[in-house]
Write a protein that holds these residues in place. Structure first.
Motif, short mmCIF file in Angstrom:
data_model
loop_
_atom_site.label_atom_id
_atom_site.label_comp_id
_atom_site.label_asym_id
_atom_site.label_seq_id
_atom_site.Cartn_x
_atom_site.Cartn_y
_atom_site.Cartn_z
N ASN A 85 5.28 -1.72 6.43
CA ASN A 85 5.21 -2.45 7.69
C ASN A 85 4.23 -1.73 8.62
OD1 ASN A 85 7.12 -4.39 6.95
ND2 ASN A 85 8.82 -3.06 7.60
N VAL A 86 3.21 -2.47 9.06
CA VAL A 86 2.19 -1.92 9.94
C VAL A 86 2.30 -2.62 11.30
CG1 VAL A 86 -0.26 -1.47 10.31
CG2 VAL A 86 0.67 -1.51 7.98
N LEU B 238 -10.84 -5.07 15.58
CA LEU B 238 -10.41 -3.73 15.18
C LEU B 238 -9.25 -3.81 14.21
CD1 LEU B 238 -10.64 -0.66 15.55
CD2 LEU B 238 -9.11 -0.85 17.52
N THR B 239 -8.31 -4.73 14.42
CA THR B 239 -7.17 -4.90 13.51
C THR B 239 -7.66 -5.32 12.12
OG1 THR B 239 -5.73 -5.48 15.36
CG2 THR B 239 -5.01 -6.13 13.15
N GLU B 240 -8.60 -6.27 12.09
CA GLU B 240 -9.14 -6.71 10.80
C GLU B 240 -9.84 -5.58 10.07
OE1 GLU B 240 -11.68 -9.93 11.75
OE2 GLU B 240 -10.06 -11.30 12.33
N ARG B 241 -10.56 -4.74 10.82
CA ARG B 241 -11.29 -3.64 10.17
C ARG B 241 -10.34 -2.57 9.65
NH1 ARG B 241 -13.77 0.95 12.43
NH2 ARG B 241 -13.42 0.15 14.53
N LEU B 242 -9.28 -2.29 10.40
CA LEU B 242 -8.35 -1.26 9.96
C LEU B 242 -7.54 -1.69 8.73
CD1 LEU B 242 -6.96 0.08 13.38
CD2 LEU B 242 -8.75 1.08 11.94
N LEU B 243 -7.19 -2.98 8.64
CA LEU B 243 -6.33 -3.45 7.54
C LEU B 243 -7.12 -4.22 6.49
CD1 LEU B 243 -3.22 -4.65 9.58
CD2 LEU B 243 -3.64 -2.44 8.49
N ALA C 113 0.85 -1.19 0.00
CA ALA C 113 0.00 0.00 0.00
C ALA C 113 0.88 1.23 0.00
CB ALA C 113 -0.92 0.00 1.22
N ASP C 114 0.25 2.33 -0.32
CA ASP C 114 0.93 3.62 -0.23
C ASP C 114 0.84 4.10 1.21
OD1 ASP C 114 2.07 6.13 -1.47
OD2 ASP C 114 0.25 6.91 -0.53
N PRO C 115 1.93 4.51 1.85
CA PRO C 115 1.89 4.88 3.26
C PRO C 115 0.89 6.00 3.54
CG PRO C 115 4.15 4.60 2.54
CD PRO C 115 3.30 4.51 1.30
N ALA C 116 0.84 7.02 2.70
CA ALA C 116 -0.09 8.13 2.93
C ALA C 116 -1.54 7.68 2.82
CB ALA C 116 0.20 9.27 1.96
N GLU C 117 -1.81 6.84 1.80
CA GLU C 117 -3.17 6.34 1.60
C GLU C 117 -3.58 5.43 2.76
OE1 GLU C 117 -5.69 3.46 -1.45
OE2 GLU C 117 -3.63 4.04 -1.93
N LEU C 118 -2.67 4.57 3.22
CA LEU C 118 -2.98 3.68 4.34
C LEU C 118 -3.23 4.48 5.61
CD1 LEU C 118 -3.27 0.85 5.48
CD2 LEU C 118 -0.79 0.80 5.82
N THR C 119 -2.44 5.52 5.82
CA THR C 119 -2.64 6.37 7.00
C THR C 119 -4.01 7.04 6.97
OG1 THR C 119 -0.26 6.81 7.13
CG2 THR C 119 -1.74 8.33 8.29
N GLU C 120 -4.39 7.53 5.80
CA GLU C 120 -5.70 8.16 5.68
C GLU C 120 -6.83 7.16 5.91
OE1 GLU C 120 -8.34 10.65 2.37
OE2 GLU C 120 -6.26 10.05 1.94
N ALA D 274 -13.70 -9.07 8.59
CA ALA D 274 -14.23 -9.82 9.73
C ALA D 274 -15.35 -10.73 9.26
CB ALA D 274 -14.74 -8.84 10.80
N GLY D 275 -15.27 -12.00 9.61
CA GLY D 275 -16.28 -12.97 9.21
C GLY D 275 -15.88 -13.77 7.99
N GLU D 276 -14.84 -13.32 7.22
CA GLU D 276 -14.37 -14.07 6.06
C GLU D 276 -13.24 -15.00 6.47
OE1 GLU D 276 -13.22 -11.37 3.05
OE2 GLU D 276 -15.20 -10.44 2.81
N LYS D 277 -13.08 -16.06 5.71
CA LYS D 277 -12.03 -17.05 6.00
C LYS D 277 -10.81 -16.73 5.16
CE LYS D 277 -11.19 -22.02 6.31
NZ LYS D 277 -11.74 -23.36 6.10
#
Length: 547
Positions: free
Chosen positions: A508-509, A529-534, A149-156, A542-545
Motif C-alpha cells: 500500500n502506497v 510526480l505521482t506517476e513518475r514515482l510509481l 512490489a517489494d517494499p525495500a525495492e520500492l522505497t529505493e 506520464a503521457g501514456e493512456k
C-alpha cells in the motif's frame, strides 16, 4: 449558629506578592518595542515607499547641486512658495536632513529585519525534512495506490526518482517506511539575496556620496587651453562628498577641438559629439595628448573618473576698439533660453587695455558691457530678434551696450549671464546704444569706440564624475535582479510517501503533498510526480493512456 466568614482570612504570607517592574525594565521595554517595530518588514516597506516619495521633489524641482541659477529663477518666479520650499530643503533634496533620516532608518531596518531571517534560513538549510503527518489524507493533495512490489525495492526506487529533492527515509514501528522530501530552499535564499543586495545597493550609493565628487565645466570648442581637473577651482560648479576636501582629485586635462551636431528639420537634436584631446597619468608629465570622440552616453573613462558630454550652446565673440585704436576681444558662453532654437542670452564685461586710461577712476568709468540676445539662425519677428533653427546658419545679436563701472573691481560676485542691476540703478553703468548686428558688422559709440560682432563658436558642458562605488552599485543591482528571479521562479514543495506492506506480496502506497508557497499548478505537478514515482508499479508513465 453563625459561622465566621473566612473568605478574607488569609494571612499576609498567603497573599501573593505583586512584583513591580524595575527601573531598568521600564527603560528597556520601550527601546525593545521600538526596535522590534523598526526592524519589521512592514516598517522597511513603508520606509522604502517614503524614500521613493521623497525623491519626487528632487525630480520635479531644480536642485542647487545641479543648477544654482535655475533655483534662483524659481525663487524669483515664486516669491511666496519658493522660500517655504527652501526652508524644507526642497532644492537640496538628496542632502536634506529628512531624506538622510529616511535613508538611514531604512538601512537600519533592513539590517535588523534580514539578520534574523538569514540565521533562520541557514538553520533550515541544515534541517532535515519533517516526518509525515499521521493522516496524509487531510493534506491538500493525496493519492493512494496498491501495487505489487517489494517494499525495500520500492522505497529505493522512490528515493532515487526524487532527484533534486532533499529527502530522508524513516522506518516506523508498525513496519511501514516513510520517505519525506522537500525542495525549493533556493526561494528563500533568493529572497534574502534580493534584500541584502538592496542593502548593499544603499550602502554603495551612500559610499559614492561620501567619497565621490562631481564637477561641471564649460569648455569652448576652439582648440583652446581647455581645463585641468586638479583643483575644484577649475570647475564652474563642484559638488564634493563629505570626505572629499578637494586636495586629492585625479589630475586630468581636456581640450575641445570642435563640436558636431545634427538636427531634425524641427530643430530637435538628433545627435551631437565633440572631438577632444585628454591627458592623464604619465601623459601629463610627458605632455602627450590622446584623442577621443566624446558622445552622449559614451563617456570618457580615465583615472577613475568619467567625463560626460551633457549639453552645448554658443559663445559669441565681440571685439571692442577703443578711441586710441587699441582692441580687446572676448569670447564667452551665453546661456540658451530656448532649447529647440538655442536662442541665448548673456553679457560681456570688457576692461580698457593698459594705457588707454592711465587714471584708475577714469578707466573704471570707460569699461564696456554688452548684454543681449544671440540667435544662431536669425529670424526677425517685427523688430524683435529670435532664432528659427539651432544650427549656426545665420548668426546675429540684439544687444544693449553700456559704458561705466561694470563691477569688475568691486570684488562682489556677479552673474555670468546678466549685469548687476544695482550698478545701473546707481547710474554707475549707463546704456549708450541698442543695436542689432550680424556677423562681421560693427557699431560706433558717441566717443568713437567701436563694437564689432565677430561671430560665435560652440561650447560644450562637461561633467566630471568620480564614484568609487559605481562598480558595486552595478554588482548589487545585478544581484538584486538575480535574487528576485530566483524567488519568483523557485517554489517550495513538500511530499511524503508512506509504504506499508500488505498481504500476498502487495504494498500500500500513500502519497501526500503540500505547496508551501505558490499553489498555482501544484495539482498537475503532484499528479505528474505521482506517476513518475510509481511508474512500472501499476501506474502508466506520464503521457501514456491507462488500459
Amino acid at each position: 449558629m453563625t459561622l465566621p466568614d473566612t473568605s478574607d482570612a488569609r494571612t499576609d504570607a498567603q497573599v501573593p506578592e505583586t512584583r513591580r517592574p524595575g527601573v531598568l525594565s521600564r527603560l528597556v521595554a520601550p527601546v525593545r518595542n521600538t526596535w522590534r517595530t523598526l526592524t519589521s518588514m512592514g516598517t522597511a516597506l513603508v520606509l522604502l515607499f517614503l524614500l521613493a516619495l521623497g525623491a519626487i521633489p528632487g525630480a520635479l524641482l531644480p536642485q542647487r547641486s545641479l543648477n544654482q541659477s535655475k533655483v534662483d529663477e524659481y525663487l524669483v518666479a515664486h516669491p511666496t512658495l519658493g522660500p517655504w520650499l527652501d526652508r524644507l530643503q526642497a532644492f537640496d533634496v538628496f542632502s536634506s536632513f529628512w531624506f538622510t533620516a529616511i535613508y538611514v532608518l531604512l538601512f537600519i531596518s533592513l539590517v535588523g529585519c534580514l539578520t534574523p531571517r538569514m540565521i533562520e534560513h541557514f538553520r533550515n538549510l541544515r534541517a532535515m525534512p519533517v516526518p509525515a503527518p499521521r493522516n496524509l489524507s487531510r493534506l491538500p493533495k493525496h493519492h493512494t495506490e496498491q501495487v505489487t512490489a517489494d517494499p525495500a525495492e520500492l522505497t529505493e526506487t522512490v528515493t532515487r526518482r526524487l532527484k533534486g529533492w532533499r529527502k530522508v527515509t524513516r522506518r516506523q514501528d508498525d513496519g511501514s517506511t516513510e520517505v519525506s522530501a522537500e525542495k525549493g530552499y533556493l526561494r528563500e535564499f533568493g529572497n534574502i539575496v534580493f534584500h541584502f543586495s538592496l542593502l548593499g545597493l544603499l550602502a554603495a550609493v551612500a559610499a559614492g556620496k561620501l567619497f565621490g565628487y562631481e564637477g561641471n565645466v564649460i569648455v569652448i570648442a576652439d582648440s583652446g587651453p581647455g581645463f585641468c581637473s586638479a583643483s575644484p577651482a577649475a570647475f564652474d560648479s563642484f559638488r564634493a562628498g563629505n570626505t572629499v576636501d578637494g586636495t586629492s582629485l585625479s589630475p586630468m586635462c581636456v581640450r575641445v577641438h570642435d563640436f558636431d551636431a545634427h538636427y531634425l528639420p524641427t530643430g530637435q537634436a538628433l545627435s551631437f559629439a565633440a572631438n577632444i584631446d585628454y591627458q592623464a597619468g604619465d601623459d601629463i608629465a610627458a605632455n602627450t595628448w590622446q584623442p577621443y570622440r566624446l558622445e552622449v552616453n559614451h563617456p570618457l573613462r580615465v583615472g577613475g573618473d568619467r567625463v560626460y558630454l551633457q549639453g552645448h550652446g554658443y559663445a559669441p565673440t565681440f571685439t571692442v576698439t577703443f578711441p586710441d585704436g587699441q582692441q580687446r576681444s572676448q569670447t564667452i558662453q551665453w546661456r540658451p533660453e530656448e532649447q529647440m532654437t538655442l536662442l541665448s542670452s548673456g553679457v560681456m564685461r570688457i576692461d580698457p587695455p593698459a594705457g588707454t586710461y592711465p587714471d584708475p577712476d577714469e578707466r573704471r568709468k570707460h569699461q564696456v558691457a554688452i548684454q543681449g540676445l544671440f540667435a544662431p539662425t536669425q529670424q526677425m519677428d517685427g523688430k524683435l530678434l529670435s532664432s528659427s533653427y539651432p544650427a549656426l546658419n545665420d548668426p546675429a545679436v540684439a544687444i544693449d551696450i553700456y559704458r561705466g563701472d561694470t563691477g569688475l573691481d568691486t570684488g562682489r560676485p556677479q552673474s555670468l549671464f546678466s549685469l548687476d542691476p544695482r550698478l545701473i540703478h546707481q547710474k554707475r553703468l549707463n546704456k549708450v546704444a541698442r543695436v542689432n548686428l550680424v556677423e562681421g558688422q560693427e557699431t560706433r559709440l558717441d566717443d568713437g569706440t567701436k563694437v564689432r560682432f565677430d561671430g560665435a563658436v560652440p561650447f560644450v558642458n562637461l561633467q566630471v564624475s568620480h564614484d568609487p562605488a559605481q562598480v558595486w552599485v552595478l554588482v548589487f543591482a545585478m544581484a538584486m535582479m538575480a535574487g528576485l528571479l530566483v524567488s519568483l521562479v523557485v517554489r517550495r514543495r513538500r511530499i511524503w510517501v508512506r509504504i506499508q506492506p500488505a498481504a500476498a506480496g502487495t504494498v500500500n502506497v500513500e502519497l501526500g503533498g503540500l505547496a508551501r508557497t505558490d499553489n498555482s499548478g501544484w495539482g498537475d505537478e503532484f499528479e505528474k510526480l505521482t506517476e513518475r514515482l510509481l511508474q512500472g508499479y501499476g501506474l502508466p508513465a506520464a503521457g501514456e493512456k491507462a488500459e
